[in-house]
Design an enzyme around this catalytic site. Structure first.
Site, PDB file in Angstrom:
ATOM      1  N   HIS A 173      -6.556 -23.249  -4.552  1.00 41.28           N
ATOM      2  CA  HIS A 173      -6.782 -23.276  -6.010  1.00 41.28           C
ATOM      3  C   HIS A 173      -6.212 -24.337  -6.668  1.00 41.28           C
ATOM      4  CE1 HIS A 173      -8.353 -18.701  -5.974  1.00 41.28           C
ATOM      5  NE2 HIS A 173      -8.846 -19.327  -5.069  1.00 41.28           N
ATOM      6  N   GLU A 178      -3.744 -13.971  -9.871  1.00 43.19           N
ATOM      7  CA  GLU A 178      -4.016 -15.165  -9.188  1.00 43.19           C
ATOM      8  C   GLU A 178      -4.680 -16.242  -9.748  1.00 43.19           C
ATOM      9  OE1 GLU A 178      -6.456 -14.431  -5.632  1.00 43.19           O
ATOM     10  OE2 GLU A 178      -6.682 -16.155  -5.245  1.00 43.19           O
ATOM     11  N   LYS A 206      -6.371 -20.048 -10.736  1.00 44.07           N
ATOM     12  CA  LYS A 206      -7.443 -21.244 -10.012  1.00 44.07           C
ATOM     13  C   LYS A 206      -7.771 -22.512 -10.916  1.00 44.07           C
ATOM     14  CE  LYS A 206     -11.709 -20.507  -7.368  1.00 44.07           C
ATOM     15  NZ  LYS A 206     -12.647 -19.617  -6.926  1.00 44.07           N
ATOM     16  N   ASP A 262      -6.667 -15.455   2.867  1.00 44.18           N
ATOM     17  CA  ASP A 262      -7.768 -15.443   1.927  1.00 44.18           C
ATOM     18  C   ASP A 262      -8.803 -16.586   2.527  1.00 44.18           C
ATOM     19  OD1 ASP A 262      -9.818 -15.061   0.185  1.00 44.18           O
ATOM     20  OD2 ASP A 262      -8.605 -15.503  -1.484  1.00 44.18           O
ATOM     21  N   ASP A 296     -12.684 -22.115   1.403  1.00 43.68           N
ATOM     22  CA  ASP A 296     -12.155 -20.886   2.030  1.00 43.68           C
ATOM     23  C   ASP A 296     -12.569 -20.646   3.495  1.00 43.68           C
ATOM     24  OD1 ASP A 296     -11.051 -18.822  -0.012  1.00 43.68           O
ATOM     25  OD2 ASP A 296     -13.111 -19.567  -0.965  1.00 43.68           O
ATOM     26  N   ASP A 330      -2.922 -19.190  -4.400  1.00 39.92           N
ATOM     27  CA  ASP A 330      -4.015 -19.385  -3.252  1.00 39.92           C
ATOM     28  C   ASP A 330      -4.021 -20.911  -2.641  1.00 39.92           C
ATOM     29  OD1 ASP A 330      -6.656 -20.166  -2.156  1.00 39.92           O
ATOM     30  OD2 ASP A 330      -7.011 -17.989  -2.632  1.00 39.92           O
ATOM     31  N   TRP A 341      -7.821 -11.521  -9.399  1.00 45.73           N
ATOM     32  CA  TRP A 341      -8.320 -12.804  -9.696  1.00 45.73           C
ATOM     33  C   TRP A 341      -9.548 -12.514 -10.492  1.00 45.73           C
ATOM     34  CZ3 TRP A 341     -13.186 -14.319  -8.363  1.00 45.73           C
ATOM     35  CH2 TRP A 341     -13.517 -15.614  -8.386  1.00 45.73           C
ATOM     36  N   ASP A 364     -12.364 -25.518  -2.813  1.00 47.92           N
ATOM     37  CA  ASP A 364     -11.878 -24.423  -2.432  1.00 47.92           C
ATOM     38  C   ASP A 364     -12.894 -23.598  -1.571  1.00 47.92           C
ATOM     39  OD1 ASP A 364     -10.621 -21.722  -2.337  1.00 47.92           O
ATOM     40  OD2 ASP A 364     -11.537 -21.191  -4.370  1.00 47.92           O
ATOM     41  N   HIS A 376      -1.849 -16.351  -1.052  1.00 49.74           N
ATOM     42  CA  HIS A 376      -3.315 -16.576  -0.420  1.00 49.74           C
ATOM     43  C   HIS A 376      -3.694 -17.565   0.319  1.00 49.74           C
ATOM     44  CE1 HIS A 376      -5.892 -13.443  -2.664  1.00 49.74           C
ATOM     45  NE2 HIS A 376      -4.938 -12.828  -2.295  1.00 49.74           N
TER      46      HIS A 376
HETATM   47  C1  RNT Z   1     -11.310 -16.188  -5.465  1.00 45.48           C
HETATM   48  C2  RNT Z   1      -9.733 -16.008  -4.974  1.00 45.48           C
HETATM   49  C3  RNT Z   1      -9.943 -14.675  -4.550  1.00 45.48           C
HETATM   50  C4  RNT Z   1     -10.953 -14.033  -3.577  1.00 45.48           C
HETATM   51  C5  RNT Z   1     -11.067 -12.788  -3.123  1.00 45.48           C
HETATM   52  C6  RNT Z   1     -12.093 -12.111  -2.488  1.00 45.48           C
HETATM   53  O1  RNT Z   1     -11.399 -17.704  -5.487  1.00 45.48           O
HETATM   54  O2  RNT Z   1      -9.404 -16.712  -4.070  1.00 45.48           O
HETATM   55  O3  RNT Z   1      -8.497 -14.259  -4.126  1.00 45.48           O
HETATM   56  O4  RNT Z   1     -11.214 -15.197  -2.748  1.00 45.48           O
HETATM   57  O5  RNT Z   1     -10.362 -11.989  -3.810  1.00 45.48           O
HETATM   58 ZN    ZN Z   2      -7.445 -16.112  -3.311  1.00 42.78          ZN
END
Ligand code: RNT
Ligand code: ZN
Length: 423
Positions: free
Chosen positions: A265, A229, A231, A329, A299, A262, A188, A297, A289
């Site tokens: 994302h 990955e 986004k 993630d 997290d 993810d 990513w 996003d 993820h």
């Molecule tokens: C970032 C991505 C990525 C990170 C990690 C730390 O938006 O989701 O995967 O969160 O690699």
């Molecule tokens: Zn991620």
């Protein structure tokens, strides 16, 4: 046997009968669940800090909030926390590492990382019986501050990051060889712009070229596999993100690697669950993820909720549980750090179990006969069944706590280990 245990066993026996009436074999579901290894993000434990001695947050649009004490200060402490977390998640699992978590001694910049910096992790993984996955770290670095890495207009910067990711893949392949099981390398990058850009095409062209320099080297899939990955946007890259979903899907297809989705994302109303079946038709495997975005996003720690369950159901309905790599993630620095990892991982397992307990055959029959009401009614009545009893039995069999005992154990660890670190 304690009262709690004997009750859990009895409850399971009842649940087994109830599910069997719907044609669902709970023993088989548990066998399948046991076969799924999750990849736990090491970065949840220390706010995406790493061991390079850098100050400040991760940057690259990643925002960690909260100031819960107990952050691991060195690899030993992080590994202790991960061992604790793994001991509370039933089954055998993996740890997802970032390049910034190497042990660099006198220091090695990102374009100098090598297997020796990760020997400690491999030794630990071996003794903990855990698998390892790996990620290049293309953020939290002065050469990423301009907002571009692999897609930078500056050839010097691009080459620096190409070299970093190339080496990260070599480290991953080495880990795979050492541990005798495939290491997954996921890429990513934060590249993008906050506002108006004239560089969409050029950035993506540069990214394409950098990726080709990176993936020119091929590895035995038994050692290393690659995912990319995408986004939609990040903080500071609201207007444009070079590594978009379309870009990486097509790139992965063209070059024989696979995408990582993810769940944080995409546009908030977009369903990642819906994408799974399409991708499974074109790619042999996928990386997920699993994250929980709230409004953006963000997290947040994964919990059992509809979006997650639906994703698990789509994988099971497609008969593709083993073609998906289930990684978590998230990073929340506002609550018990080990607890967050454990809750997140167990939520994914619960979602998978629930998917495995779904009476798919019967539901399909109704749907194919055009009985839409019957389909909904069956799914709704299924929700009344005691899947929690099946989960608790799984925990019991695997020797991990369930119910309130879980929180107690996690809180004790925080009190006795994490909180003592501050002094
Ligand atoms: C970032 C991505 C990525 C990170 C990690 C730390 O938006 O989701 O995967 O969160 O690699
Ligand atoms: Zn991620």
């Amino acid at each position: 046997m304690t009262d709690l245990e004997s009750r859990a066993r009895k409850d399971y026996e009842r649940a087994r009968e109830v599910f069997a009436e719907l044609g669902v074999d709970t023993d088989r579901a548990l066998k399948a669940l046991e076969g799924v290894s999750l990849s736990l993000p090491c970065w949840q434990a220390d706010d995406v800090g790493g061991f390079e001695g850098r100050e400040g947050g991760p940057g690259g649009g990643l925002q960690v909030t909260g100031s819960r004490p107990g952050r691991p200060r060195n690899p030993e402490e992080l590994r202790a926390d991960l061992s604790k977390a793994l001991s509370l998640v039933p089954g055998r699992h993996r740890v997802n590492l970032h390049a910034m978590y190497g042990e660099f001694g006198k220091g090695a910049d990102r374009d100098r990382i090598a297997p020796e910096h990760f020997q400690g992790w491999v030794d630990w993984a071996r003794s903990a019986g855990a698998g390892l996955d790996f990620n290049a770290t293309c953020f939290a670095h002065p050469k990423a501050e301009a907002g571009f890495t692999l897609a930078s207009p500056d050839e010097g910067i691009r080459s620096f990051w190409v070299e970093h990711v190339r080496r990260a893949r070599e480290v991953g392949a080495w880990m795979g060889r050492e541990l005798g099981e495939t290491c997954l390398h996921n890429l990513w990058i934060p590249d993008g712009t906050k506002d108006l850009t004239t560089l969409r095409f050029r950035s993506r062209e540069r990214l394409f070229e950098s990726l080709d320099r990176i993936y020119a080297e091929r590895f035995d899939p038994g050692e290393l596999r690659d995912s990319v990955e995408s986004k939609l946007f990040g903080i500071g890259t609201e207007a444009f993100t070079a590594g978009s979903h379309e870009f990486y899907l097509l790139y992965a297809m063209e070059r024989g690697i696979f995408p990582c989705l993810d769940t944080g994302h995409f546009h908030p109303t977009e369903s990642v669950a819906d994408k799974v079946s399409s991708l499974l038709l074109f790619f042999p495997e996928l990386l997920l993820h699993l994250s929980r975005g709230i409004r953006w996003d963000s997290d947040h720690v994964v919990i059992l909720e509809d979006a997650l369950e639906e994703t698990a159901c789509e994988a099971v309905r497609a008969g593709a549980l083993d073609r998906i790599h289930w990684a978590l993630d998230f990073f929340d620095a506002g609550l018990n750090r080990v607890g967050a990892l454990v809750l997140g991982a167990r939520a994914v397992q619960k979602a998978l179990l629930s998917a495995l307990l779904e009476p798919v055959e019967k539901m399909r029959e109704r749907e194919e006969e055009g009985d839409r009401f019957g389909l909904l009614a069956l799914r709704e009545s299924w929700k009344e069944l005691p899947s929690g009893a099946v989960w608790r039995y799984f925990c019991l069999e695997k020797g991990v706590p369930f119910g309130e005992a879980l929180a107690e154990e996690v809180e004790t660890y925080e009190r006795e280990v994490l909180l003592k670190r501050e002094g």
